[in-house]
Write an enzyme that holds these catalytic residues in place. Structure first.
Site, PDB file in Angstrom:
ATOM      1  N   LYS A 182       4.347   5.967 -10.635  1.00  0.00           N
ATOM      2  CA  LYS A 182       2.564   5.101 -10.667  1.00  0.00           C
ATOM      3  C   LYS A 182       2.137   6.350 -11.265  1.00  0.00           C
ATOM      4  CE  LYS A 182      -1.093   2.661 -10.287  1.00  0.00           C
ATOM      5  NZ  LYS A 182      -1.354   1.680  -9.018  1.00  0.00           N
ATOM      6  N   CYS A 202      -2.158  10.023  -7.175  1.00  0.00           N
ATOM      7  CA  CYS A 202      -3.395   9.324  -5.778  1.00  0.00           C
ATOM      8  C   CYS A 202      -5.226  10.016  -5.681  1.00  0.00           C
ATOM      9  CB  CYS A 202      -3.575   9.661  -4.253  1.00  0.00           C
ATOM     10  SG  CYS A 202      -4.407   8.745  -3.592  1.00  0.00           S
ATOM     11  N   LYS A 212       0.676  -1.171  -0.008  1.00  0.00           N
ATOM     12  CA  LYS A 212       0.121   0.146  -0.058  1.00  0.00           C
ATOM     13  C   LYS A 212       1.086   0.780  -0.190  1.00  0.00           C
ATOM     14  CE  LYS A 212      -3.802   2.476   0.095  1.00  0.00           C
ATOM     15  NZ  LYS A 212      -4.044   2.997  -0.385  1.00  0.00           N
TER      16      LYS A 212
END
Ligand code: SIN
Length: 312
Positions: free
Chosen positions: A165, A131, A45
């Site tokens: 990412k 995110c 995570k």
């Protein structure tokens, strides 16, 4: 003999499938379950410097064609994941694992990365620039100026294998601009894509998650065409030293095959893993191997990036 083995940053993995950060990776127990499954490795995570509670529940909902989440980066803090990875380096020295991380500010990101740099961690670091779920914090990689500043500062001190990412991009000009920045840095990979940010899913007359009045990142079947486009766009534009990890809409071996055909060297499974559990890795691997056998491919290199176009 068909093999789905792969390499990222020079590390060998016996299978190209793994979890996507956010699914089955919050605790050591969940990570161990992925590690001991048919997956080639795991990613943690996304860790922040300290423990975070994340957004109020309900904050993740599986829906028929995928999922919607607004988790808000709940996690156990960097030390929790780093300590576990350091333990695994001793007990499983022949395997390599991924540490996902990001700070709540650029300063915190540097503090975290400096801790990782100073540690004995020998694995791969994934910096999460995408995110969509922390109220007041935009998806970093949609801001090219900030992204470039962070990367230029990070690579001044961070010498371990690092990838990023990414959120999905939707415009050819953005693929060009982003690739031009990434090509300046010794990135080992880009991971395409995080969820499509800030969708709404409605049942009857109501949203299905509490944070942000129901706005959340969309995963699963909805996002495969966007994920494939991002994988292929960056495969076409990035220097060969920067590999691609494909994430988004992987339900079957056929989906994994398409990600690899678009240029992915590793394929991550998120929503499907949440719906099905770690047995999904065995099933998807078997399906991928069957497709490879039918086509006469023995390794991923035989078809990676070899997407065919309609000429003329
Ligand atoms: C979250 O924790 O909100 C999901 C993680 C992400 O989308 O990067």
């Amino acid at each position: 003999m068909v093999s789905t083995s792969t390499q990222i940053a020079g590390f060998l993995f016996d299978n190209c499938l793994m979890n996507a950060a956010g699914v089955a990776c919050m605790t050591k127990e969940e990570l161990a379950e992925v590690k001991d499954s048919a997956a080639g490795t795991f990613v943690t995570k996304t860790a922040t410097l300290e423990f975070r509670q994340g957004n109020p529940e309900p904050r993740y909902q599986d829906v028929p064609l995928g999922s919607i989440n607004s988790m808000g980066l709940p996690n156990n803090g960097l030390d929790y994941y780093l300590d576990y990875l350091l333990e695994l380096q001793e007990s499983e020295p022949n395997r390599t694992f991924f540490l996902s991380l990001v700070g709540m500010s650029p300063e915190e990101t540097h503090t975290i990365l400096k801790k990782v740099q100073a540690s004995d961690f020998k694995g791969i670091t994934e910096l999460n620039l995408s995110c969509p779920n922390v109220p007041g914090k935009p998806q970093i990689a949609y801001d090219f100026e900030t992204t470039e500043k962070i990367l230029s500062e990070v690579f001044a001190y961070f010498k371990k294998p690092l990838g990023i990412k990414l959120p999905p991009y939707f415009d050819i000009v953005h693929f060009d601009q982003a690739a031009e920045i990434f090509n300046k840095y010794p990135l080992k990979f880009v991971n395409c894509v995080n969820s499509i940010g800030n969708g709404l899913y409605i049942e009857d007359e109501s949203v299905v998650i509490r944070p942000k009045n129901g706005f959340g990142g969309i995963g699963g079947q909805y996002i495969k065409p966007t994920a494939l486009a991002n994988v292929h766009a960056f495969y076409q534009r990035l220097k060969p030293e920067i590999q691609i990890i494909g994430t988004g809409g992987v339900l079957t071996g056929r989906d994994a095959f398409e990600h690899i055909l678009c240029g992915a060297s590793m394929v991550q499974v998120g929503t499907t893993l949440h719906k099905e559990g770690v047995v999904a890795f065995e099933r998807i691997t078997a399906e991928l191997k069957t497709i490879m056998e039918e086509k006469g491919y023995e390794s991923l290199e035989d078809f990676r990036g070899k997407l065919k176009y309609i000429e003329g």
